[in-house]
Design a protein around this motif. Structure first.
Motif, PDB file in Angstrom:
ATOM      1  N   SER A   1      30.459  26.400  36.807  1.00 45.48           N
ATOM      2  CA  SER A   1      31.165  26.483  38.085  1.00 45.48           C
ATOM      3  C   SER A   1      32.263  27.535  38.076  1.00 45.48           C
ATOM      4  CB  SER A   1      31.781  25.135  38.420  1.00 45.48           C
ATOM      5  OG  SER A   1      30.778  24.203  38.644  1.00 45.48           O
ATOM      6  N   LEU A   2      33.028  27.590  36.981  1.00 45.43           N
ATOM      7  CA  LEU A   2      34.173  28.496  36.991  1.00 45.43           C
ATOM      8  C   LEU A   2      33.755  29.947  36.787  1.00 45.43           C
ATOM      9  CD1 LEU A   2      36.896  26.395  35.257  1.00 45.43           C
ATOM     10  CD2 LEU A   2      36.755  27.058  37.619  1.00 45.43           C
TER      11      LEU A   2
ATOM     12  N   ASP B   1      34.368  31.832  39.848  1.00 45.78           N
ATOM     13  CA  ASP B   1      35.775  32.196  39.996  1.00 45.78           C
ATOM     14  C   ASP B   1      36.080  33.459  39.201  1.00 45.78           C
ATOM     15  OD1 ASP B   1      38.382  31.731  40.897  1.00 45.78           O
ATOM     16  OD2 ASP B   1      38.913  30.860  38.962  1.00 45.78           O
ATOM     17  N   THR B   2      35.633  33.454  37.948  1.00 49.87           N
ATOM     18  CA  THR B   2      35.881  34.618  37.092  1.00 49.87           C
ATOM     19  C   THR B   2      35.245  35.866  37.685  1.00 49.87           C
ATOM     20  OG1 THR B   2      35.679  33.066  35.283  1.00 49.87           O
ATOM     21  CG2 THR B   2      35.772  35.362  34.715  1.00 49.87           C
TER      22      THR B   2
ATOM     23  N   HIS C   1      37.201  37.198  40.686  1.00 48.00           N
ATOM     24  CA  HIS C   1      38.411  37.940  40.336  1.00 48.00           C
ATOM     25  C   HIS C   1      38.042  39.281  39.719  1.00 48.00           C
ATOM     26  CE1 HIS C   1      40.350  34.081  40.917  1.00 48.00           C
ATOM     27  NE2 HIS C   1      41.514  34.681  40.868  1.00 48.00           N
TER      28      HIS C   1
ATOM     29  N   MET D   1      37.040  33.161  29.430  1.00 48.80           N
ATOM     30  CA  MET D   1      37.015  33.322  30.885  1.00 48.80           C
ATOM     31  C   MET D   1      38.399  33.649  31.418  1.00 48.80           C
ATOM     32  SD  MET D   1      34.283  30.912  32.761  1.00 48.80           S
ATOM     33  CE  MET D   1      34.957  29.379  32.459  1.00 48.80           C
ATOM     34  N   GLY D   2      39.412  32.934  30.884  1.00 50.16           N
ATOM     35  CA  GLY D   2      40.780  33.187  31.334  1.00 50.16           C
ATOM     36  C   GLY D   2      41.196  34.613  31.058  1.00 50.16           C
TER      37      GLY D   2
ATOM     38  N   LEU E   1      39.148  37.014  33.349  1.00 48.41           N
ATOM     39  CA  LEU E   1      39.596  36.821  34.738  1.00 48.41           C
ATOM     40  C   LEU E   1      40.920  37.512  34.988  1.00 48.41           C
ATOM     41  CD1 LEU E   1      39.554  33.381  36.484  1.00 48.41           C
ATOM     42  CD2 LEU E   1      41.656  34.622  36.419  1.00 48.41           C
ATOM     43  N   SER E   2      41.931  37.189  34.146  1.00 52.53           N
ATOM     44  CA  SER E   2      43.251  37.719  34.462  1.00 52.53           C
ATOM     45  C   SER E   2      43.340  39.196  34.104  1.00 52.53           C
ATOM     46  CB  SER E   2      44.342  36.913  33.770  1.00 52.53           C
ATOM     47  OG  SER E   2      43.985  36.622  32.467  1.00 52.53           O
TER      48      SER E   2
ATOM     49  N   PHE F   1      41.648  41.027  36.908  1.00 51.11           N
ATOM     50  CA  PHE F   1      42.415  40.915  38.148  1.00 51.11           C
ATOM     51  C   PHE F   1      43.675  41.758  38.067  1.00 51.11           C
ATOM     52  CE2 PHE F   1      44.871  38.761  41.462  1.00 51.11           C
ATOM     53  CZ  PHE F   1      43.936  38.821  42.466  1.00 51.11           C
TER      54      PHE F   1
ATOM     55  N   ASP G   1      34.651  21.480  34.607  1.00 52.77           N
ATOM     56  CA  ASP G   1      34.974  22.782  35.196  1.00 52.77           C
ATOM     57  C   ASP G   1      34.864  22.740  36.713  1.00 52.77           C
ATOM     58  OD1 ASP G   1      32.287  22.540  35.031  1.00 52.77           O
ATOM     59  OD2 ASP G   1      31.895  24.652  34.637  1.00 52.77           O
TER      60      ASP G   1
ATOM     61  N   ILE H   1      47.537  32.990  28.900  1.00 54.46           N
ATOM     62  CA  ILE H   1      46.353  32.895  28.053  1.00 54.46           C
ATOM     63  C   ILE H   1      46.174  34.101  27.135  1.00 54.46           C
ATOM     64  CG2 ILE H   1      43.852  32.631  28.053  1.00 54.46           C
ATOM     65  CD1 ILE H   1      44.180  31.287  30.777  1.00 54.46           C
TER      66      ILE H   1
END
Lengths: 313, 289
Positions: free
Chosen positions: A40-41, A44-45, A48, A99-100, A103-104, A107, B85, B212
């Motif tokens: 699911s996430l 999101d990744t 971004h 993923m974090g 993603l960041s 972004f 998730d 992170i």
């Protein structure tokens, strides 16, 4: 009320309304598979990560067209997926951290590029920041048409490959045993997620587009145990939220489409979690009460029987 | 002077996030950190609407409540059978959407716009000065972040042993009587606090980068928790400095550049870490062969 009717009779608005509804439908359908595959996430990744892709596409060409952005964001999405896989395979970091980071990191890069575009001498940059939270009303006819084409083809692919996607969602090992090209199908599904996310960006924005993939699918899961029905329900939930989101955001000034669409989807989710048959909170409470009553009744009967026996003795 | 305040603010944000990020990465809760950093939004906006000022304790309190609410909701949905998730995804998008809708609706009353939410306003930190009896005490953000850092370090310092055990072996921690759930919520409360005090400087979305990425960089460089926390803070502060330098040169978003710098440091660690780096491993294999 007048405003609503005048809006619905506006042909441009009708197109946008149709486009967003279709978008919700296709995201809902694809979201089911990504939910079942516990990814699911990922949506999101990818959403971004699409931001730098869009910015680079704009910087290279200087044109705002959804087709070009689709290519840029698609490439960025593929790079991001690859990056997550590579980090997870080659270090002790787990998938969530990977993923974090991706993603960041992406972004952050996207925001740097966005500010560069804003400060630099790029002509018609106004509106590129609309991609962050989405503004369906700002779409023009060609955008709507390309979005519609993309959504229809997504739904067609999912319908044609329904059996294959079903089997890789539930039992990839079995699929491999049957001789399906599992790796290819997985990549294809990932690509479809990227396309769905990118198609949704202009209407819903990069920050919240993932909700269109996740929330309708989770809501649909509350109503059924059959994949076919779940996909249909999730599509319907997505379409309804897309429609409501566009409609409300167009009738109130200065309200981005994305958050409203997400809130509509969340409302459907709350209804599902309360009233879903079998899994819903109300159904569970009723079931518990029924079981308790039956237990009490049987207990009483037993007790009565014992009392009678004792009396007979 | 403004450079000094910006760098100090950035360094404080990086320190707050660096310490907490380590525990998030170790407990495999990186995405929960992401979720919290998004979902404190409505708390911030509501507090802002109620009090009309940007740096109230009310804001901190509201954000804390929303942070804990997020943690609680995620936990609740997970227990009711939704994959973890997906439950993270549902909760944070919903709360963030509420926040954005509130900002859009009250945009005129509120001196808080979408750009500020995304990028933060670290460049304007030194304009917002705290005066005590007419004496210039320095930017408010620095004070707020300083207090947050103090709280974080004292809580983590006091319960270091407990946090450590909960991070590595929650089952053992529970068995020997440590209230694991309490420490879970305590950590999440600290993350919400760090998010809300960093929010103003680096924006809601980039906080997660500083939570992170430096912690992951540190994770690749060492196997000891204490050293990891130090390295994580170090990587965070270094990316603040590099990022600010790059932002000045490029004339781009400072917060964005800071996260990019953090990502760059991560890539370097990923490739050249003495124990886990890809290139180093390849070289070692070649030497053996």
């Amino acid at each position: 009320m007048d405003k609503i009717w005048s809006m619905l009779s506006d042909p441009n608005m009708q197109w946008i309304f149709l486009g967003c509804t279709l978008l919700g439908l296709s995201s809902g359908v694809i979201g089911c598979f990504s939910y079942l595959r516990k990814q699911s996430l990922m949506g999101d990744t990818l959403a971004h990560a699409a931001l730098p892709g869009i910015c680079i596409a704009f910087m290279l060409t200087g044109i705002k067209s959804i087709g070009l952005f689709l290519i840029g964001a698609g490439i960025a999405g593929v790079v991001a997926t690859f990056g997550i896989g590579y980090i997870t395979r080659n270090s002790k970091l787990k998938q969530d951290a990977a993923m974090g980071i991706v993603l960041s990191g992406f972004f952050g890069l996207g925001i740097v590029l966005l500010t560069l575009i804003q400060h630099g001498e790029y002509g018609n940059q106004a509106g590129l920041d609309k991609f962050l939270f989405g503004q369906a009303a700002s779409m023009i006819a060609s955008d709507v048409i390309s979005m519609t084409v993309v959504c229809v083809s997504l739904i067609t692919i999912c319908t044609l490959l329904f059996k294959q996607f079903k089997i890789i969602s539930f039992d990839p090992g079995f699929a491999r045993g049957l001789g399906y090209p599992v790796a290819f199908l997985e990549q294809l599904l990932m690509l479809l997620i990227v396309v769905a996310v990118v198609a949704g960006i202009q209407a819903v924005g990069v920050v919240l587009v993932a909700a269109l993939l996740i929330t309708p699918a989770v809501s649909a899961r509350y109503w059924t145990d059959r994949l076919g029905l779940m996909v249909v329900l999730s599509g319907v939930f997505g379409a309804v939220s897309g429609g409501i989101g566009t409609w409300i955001s167009a009738s109130v000034s200065n309200l981005p489409t994305g958050p409203v669409t997400v809130l509509a989807a969340t409302l459907l989710f709350c209804i599902s979690i309360l009233f879903g048959p079998q899994r819903g909170l109300v159904a569970k409470r009723l079931l518990r009460q029924r079981v308790k009553q039956r237990y009490n009744r049987e207990n009483e009967r037993l007790l009565d029987g014992n009392v009678k026996k004792e009396a007979a003795l | 002077m403004s450079d000094f305040w910006i760098l100090l603010t950035g360094a404080l944000v990086a320190s707050c996030c660096g310490v907490l990020g380590v525990f998030l990465v170790l407990r495999k809760m990186a995405m929960i950190g992401d979720a919290i950093s998004h979902s404190v939004m409505p708390g911030i906006v509501i507090a802002f609407l109620l009090s009309g000022s940007r740096d109230s304790l009310l804001m901190m309190f509201a954000a804390l409540i929303f942070g804990l609410l997020t943690t609680f909701l995620i936990q609740m949905f997970q227990q009711s059978g939704i994959q973890s998730d997906a439950s993270i995804g549902v909760v944070f998008t919903a709360l963030f959407a509420i926040g954005v809708v509130l900002v859009s609706l009250y945009a005129r009353q509120v001196h808080l716009d979408q750009d500020a939410i995304l990028y933060g306003e670290i460049a304007y930190v030194h304009w917002n000065i705290w005066e005590l009896g007419g004496v210039n005490m320095g930017p408010k953000a620095v004070w707020l972040l300083g207090i947050t850092l103090l709280v974080i370090t004292s809580v983590i310092g006091l319960f270091y042993k407990q946090f450590k055990l909960c991070a590595f072996d929650p089952a053992l921690a529970a068995a020997i009587g440590i209230p694991v759930a309490l420490f879970h919520y305590l950590l999440m409360g600290l993350v919400s606090m760090a998010t809300v005090s960093s929010f103003e400087s680096v924006g809601a979305i980039l906080v997660v980068g500083l939570l992170i990425i430096p912690a992951s960089t540190a994770y690749l460089l060492t196997d000891r928790l204490g050293v990891m926390i130090g390295l994580s803070v170090g990587a965070g502060v270094a990316s603040t400095f590099i990022g600010y330098g790059a932002a000045v040169v490029l004339d781009a978003s400072i917060a964005g550049c800071m996260v990019c710098a953090a990502a760059l440091l991560f890539v370097i660690a990923f490739l050249f870490s003495p124990s886990h780096g890809i290139v180093i491993k390849k070289l070692r294999m070649r030497k053996l062969a």
